[in-house]
Design a protein around this motif. Structure first.
Motif, PDB file in Angstrom:
ATOM      1  N   SER A  98       0.829  -1.206   0.000  1.00 25.56           N
ATOM      2  CA  SER A  98       0.000   0.000   0.000  1.00 25.56           C
ATOM      3  C   SER A  98       0.862   1.254   0.000  1.00 25.56           C
ATOM      4  O   SER A  98       0.614   2.200   0.721  1.00 25.56           O
ATOM      5  N   ARG A  99       1.889   1.263  -0.842  1.00 24.47           N
ATOM      6  CA  ARG A  99       2.828   2.391  -0.888  1.00 24.47           C
ATOM      7  C   ARG A  99       2.175   3.737  -1.175  1.00 24.47           C
ATOM      8  O   ARG A  99       2.460   4.716  -0.502  1.00 24.47           O
ATOM      9  N   PRO A 100       1.253   3.861  -2.181  1.00 24.19           N
ATOM     10  CA  PRO A 100       0.675   5.168  -2.453  1.00 24.19           C
ATOM     11  C   PRO A 100      -0.047   5.767  -1.250  1.00 24.19           C
ATOM     12  O   PRO A 100       0.067   6.944  -0.969  1.00 24.19           O
ATOM     13  N   VAL A 101      -0.805   4.928  -0.514  1.00 23.63           N
ATOM     14  CA  VAL A 101      -1.511   5.431   0.666  1.00 23.63           C
ATOM     15  C   VAL A 101      -0.519   5.905   1.709  1.00 23.63           C
ATOM     16  O   VAL A 101      -0.655   6.979   2.296  1.00 23.63           O
ATOM     17  N   ASN A 102       0.522   5.122   1.956  1.00 26.73           N
ATOM     18  CA  ASN A 102       1.524   5.507   2.941  1.00 26.73           C
ATOM     19  C   ASN A 102       2.256   6.774   2.526  1.00 26.73           C
ATOM     20  O   ASN A 102       2.544   7.627   3.360  1.00 26.73           O
ATOM     21  N   ALA A 103       2.575   6.898   1.238  1.00 21.47           N
ATOM     22  CA  ALA A 103       3.247   8.094   0.759  1.00 21.47           C
ATOM     23  C   ALA A 103       2.397   9.328   1.012  1.00 21.47           C
ATOM     24  O   ALA A 103       2.887  10.349   1.494  1.00 21.47           O
ATOM     25  N   LEU A 158      -2.603  14.664  -8.728  1.00 25.59           N
ATOM     26  CA  LEU A 158      -2.015  15.153  -9.972  1.00 25.59           C
ATOM     27  C   LEU A 158      -0.628  14.575 -10.218  1.00 25.59           C
ATOM     28  O   LEU A 158      -0.144  14.594 -11.353  1.00 25.59           O
ATOM     29  N   LEU A 159       0.016  14.066  -9.179  1.00 26.19           N
ATOM     30  CA  LEU A 159       1.371  13.526  -9.321  1.00 26.19           C
ATOM     31  C   LEU A 159       1.387  12.112  -9.898  1.00 26.19           C
ATOM     32  O   LEU A 159       2.434  11.650 -10.365  1.00 26.19           O
ATOM     33  N   GLY A 160       0.264  11.422  -9.835  1.00 28.76           N
ATOM     34  CA  GLY A 160       0.223  10.066 -10.374  1.00 28.76           C
ATOM     35  C   GLY A 160       1.134   9.123  -9.608  1.00 28.76           C
ATOM     36  O   GLY A 160       1.029   8.989  -8.391  1.00 28.76           O
ATOM     37  N   ARG A 161       2.067   8.488 -10.325  1.00 27.52           N
ATOM     38  CA  ARG A 161       2.975   7.527  -9.702  1.00 27.52           C
ATOM     39  C   ARG A 161       4.096   8.188  -8.916  1.00 27.52           C
ATOM     40  O   ARG A 161       4.876   7.503  -8.262  1.00 27.52           O
ATOM     41  N   ARG A 162       4.169   9.521  -8.960  1.00 31.56           N
ATOM     42  CA  ARG A 162       5.256  10.236  -8.291  1.00 31.56           C
ATOM     43  C   ARG A 162       4.762  10.903  -6.999  1.00 31.56           C
ATOM     44  O   ARG A 162       5.029  12.073  -6.740  1.00 31.56           O
ATOM     45  N   LEU A 163       4.052  10.131  -6.195  1.00 30.68           N
ATOM     46  CA  LEU A 163       3.444  10.698  -4.985  1.00 30.68           C
ATOM     47  C   LEU A 163       4.467  11.308  -4.035  1.00 30.68           C
ATOM     48  O   LEU A 163       4.186  12.296  -3.362  1.00 30.68           O
ATOM     49  N   TRP A 164       5.651  10.724  -3.970  1.00 35.01           N
ATOM     50  CA  TRP A 164       6.651  11.247  -3.041  1.00 35.01           C
ATOM     51  C   TRP A 164       7.103  12.656  -3.415  1.00 35.01           C
ATOM     52  O   TRP A 164       7.633  13.380  -2.568  1.00 35.01           O
ATOM     53  N   ASP A 165       6.895  13.076  -4.662  1.00 36.63           N
ATOM     54  CA  ASP A 165       7.223  14.456  -5.030  1.00 36.63           C
ATOM     55  C   ASP A 165       6.397  15.463  -4.236  1.00 36.63           C
ATOM     56  O   ASP A 165       6.752  16.648  -4.166  1.00 36.63           O
ATOM     57  N   THR A 210      -4.915  21.048  -0.366  1.00 37.02           N
ATOM     58  CA  THR A 210      -4.131  21.270  -1.586  1.00 37.02           C
ATOM     59  C   THR A 210      -3.113  20.157  -1.774  1.00 37.02           C
ATOM     60  O   THR A 210      -2.942  19.632  -2.886  1.00 37.02           O
ATOM     61  N   LEU A 211      -2.430  19.776  -0.710  1.00 37.79           N
ATOM     62  CA  LEU A 211      -1.457  18.685  -0.794  1.00 37.79           C
ATOM     63  C   LEU A 211      -2.125  17.390  -1.233  1.00 37.79           C
ATOM     64  O   LEU A 211      -1.554  16.615  -2.013  1.00 37.79           O
ATOM     65  N   ARG A 212      -3.332  17.162  -0.737  1.00 31.99           N
ATOM     66  CA  ARG A 212      -4.047  15.942  -1.125  1.00 31.99           C
ATOM     67  C   ARG A 212      -4.371  15.965  -2.617  1.00 31.99           C
ATOM     68  O   ARG A 212      -4.233  14.951  -3.306  1.00 31.99           O
ATOM     69  N   MET A 213      -4.794  17.118  -3.127  1.00 34.02           N
ATOM     70  CA  MET A 213      -5.108  17.222  -4.552  1.00 34.02           C
ATOM     71  C   MET A 213      -3.847  17.130  -5.409  1.00 34.02           C
ATOM     72  O   MET A 213      -3.857  16.514  -6.483  1.00 34.02           O
ATOM     73  N   VAL A 214      -2.759  17.723  -4.933  1.00 30.55           N
ATOM     74  CA  VAL A 214      -1.492  17.613  -5.662  1.00 30.55           C
ATOM     75  C   VAL A 214      -1.093  16.147  -5.784  1.00 30.55           C
ATOM     76  O   VAL A 214      -0.568  15.709  -6.821  1.00 30.55           O
ATOM     77  N   GLY A 215      -1.345  15.378  -4.730  1.00 34.15           N
ATOM     78  CA  GLY A 215      -1.044  13.949  -4.782  1.00 34.15           C
ATOM     79  C   GLY A 215      -1.748  13.254  -5.931  1.00 34.15           C
ATOM     80  O   GLY A 215      -1.174  12.368  -6.584  1.00 34.15           O
TER      81      GLY A 215
END
Length: 456
Positions: free
Chosen positions: A28-33, A169-176, A162-167
């Motif tokens: 569950s990496r995306p959720v944790n990120a 928009l980042l797609g697979r690059r959630l850590w960005d 805003t951070l949640r929405m940016v997530g």
């Protein structure tokens, strides 16, 4: 963000490893990120509040009341100045009544709330909330300090959204998302002015368009324009894609929603309080350059060079329009379709570089587009650090050399460093658009997630 991508970003790899990622494909990496990004966001918002807290403090009077305490020019010496606290009393927000009905005299001139309508209404609401709840805390904090705390809390919630929405928009690059959440600009300018709501609306508009909800995206752009003017410039990015791919129906939906929302918000105030509504436009046409613009640097170093408000207005407008035309032509002629974030970033850079007002907190506008366009961790963090550094140097310069403040030369150096890093990012974005450097976002996501109906 893939393991391969992280291997090319030593700073990213170190931070992500610290937070326990990345994980395998089936974890569950995306959720944790996202959880870590939001947690870091709250921590940096707390730092942002502490950065301004010295200006929100009060002193207890003999009658038990608490008054605001800015003794010793602490707004300069501790860099805690923000517009929120002094404008509480300065714009009548501490008194009952409608925010655009309030006026005051400056010589022969009658002044009104100088912010766009939605920003003024937001301030008015926060003022009402502060006045209503202040009796609960009047023994411990000054009224302006309480107003600041409530405003900061509201904007903090907006920033986390805003951070949640940016997530998304980042797609697979959630850590960005850590580049946004942990930016030094958040600490320095999160609560300097009322910029966060406009960023929230702008990001929400990008998210709506990415989900092919163009009417909604346009409405959010119009509301953003009613808060701060800059979200309207995002239409230019979609215009490039609309012309390039002949997607005019989505663009006209976007434009119609923006115009409609801006009209619904502005027309009632313009009809009922025409002088107050016009104050924003009057002040922006008559005011001179701001301390950290290129015009200010020229004036400090060449004091005999005439630079009237009329000249700067004309030069900045013509220059900005010319650069917008250049970005349009460039975006139409590149072999690879430009991404929305790349175009938005270039348009905002063009505006800020030539505008006569660059209040240092305006740099927050660039943060999300920069991360979405060019997530170079080392460069983005370094830019954020030097950009944030402009603020304390400006405060100490405004304190006055006679009071052991900093000279204009040091402020000019800080401005040059800020502008240099932003221009460097812009150059790298242009190289990326030309295919001369690897586009990590396209490589990881496979497509422009922001394009929606504007994609080819």
């Amino acid at each position: 963000m893939t393991v391969t991508t992280l291997s090319r970003e030593p700073l990213a790899r170190g931070l992500v490893d610290f937070f326990g990622g990345p994980r395998g494909t089936h974890a569950s990496r995306p959720v944790n990120a996202m959880r870590w990004v939001l947690s870091v966001g709250w921590v940096f918002l707390a730092f942002a509040y502490l950065a301004k807290a010295n200006c929100a403090g009060g002193i207890k009077n003999e009658d038990g009341t608490v008054s605001l305490n800015w003794a010793g020019a602490r707004q300069y010496t501790s860099f805690c100045y923000n517009d929120i606290i002094p404008l509480y009393g300065g714009r009548g927000l501490d008194k009952p009544g409608f925010v655009y009905a309030y006026s005051w005299q400056e010589g022969d001139l009658t002044r009104y709330m100088e912010y766009p309508v939605l920003a003024g209404l937001f301030q008015g609401f926060e003022g009402w909330l502060a006045r209503t709840t202040y009796p609960l805390v009047s023994w411990a904090v000054a009224d302006a300090g309480w107003y600041f705390a409530l405003t900061a809390l509201t904007m903090a919630i907006m920033w986390v959204a805003t951070l949640r929405m940016v997530g998304e928009l980042l797609g697979r690059r959630l850590w960005d998302g850590l580049l946004v959440a942990a930016s030094p600009l958040v600490i320095m300018h999160g609560f300097t002015n009322w910029d966060i709501p406009s960023i929230t609306l702008a990001v929400a508009a990008l998210l709506a368009v990415s989900k092919r909800k163009n009417w909604l995206g346009g409405i959010l752009i119009g509301l953003g324009f009613a808060f701060k003017m800059w979200p309207l410039f995002m239409l230019g990015a979609f215009l490039v894609l609309a012309i390039r791919h002949r997607r005019f129906v989505p663009f006209f939906k976007l434009l119609g929603g923006a115009v409609g929302a801006a009209a619904v918000v502005n027309i009632p105030i313009a009809l009922l309080y025409p002088d107050a509504w016009y104050e924003f436009f009057r002040l922006n046409s008559t005011r001179g350059w701001e301390w950290t613009t290129v015009y200010a640097m020229i004036a400090r170093n060449f004091p005999n060079l005439p630079m009237s408000a009329e000249f700067v207005n004309a030069f900045s407008l013509v220059g900005f329009l010319a650069l917008c035309v250049g970005i349009l032509i460039f975006g139409l002629r590149t072999q690879r379709t430009p991404r929305v974030a790349e175009l938005v970033f270039l348009i905002l850079v063009a505006f800020l570089m030539l505008n006569k007002v660059w209040s240092p907190q305006y740099s927050l506008w660039l943060l999300v587009p920069a991360v979405l366009a060019l997530p170079n961790w080392r460069l983005i963090f370094t830019w954020g650090f030097f950009d944030a550094l402009v603020w304390p140097i400006l405060m100490l310069h405004m304190h006055g050399v006679e009071n052991k403040g900093l000279p204009g030369e040091l402020l000019d150096l800080a401005i040059c460093l800020r502008d240099g890093f932003i221009l460097a990012i812009a150059v790298l974005v242009i190289r990326q658009m030309l295919g001369k450097s690897r586009d990590k976002v396209l490589a990881d996501n496979g497509t422009d997630l922001l394009a929606g109906d504007f994609a080819k």
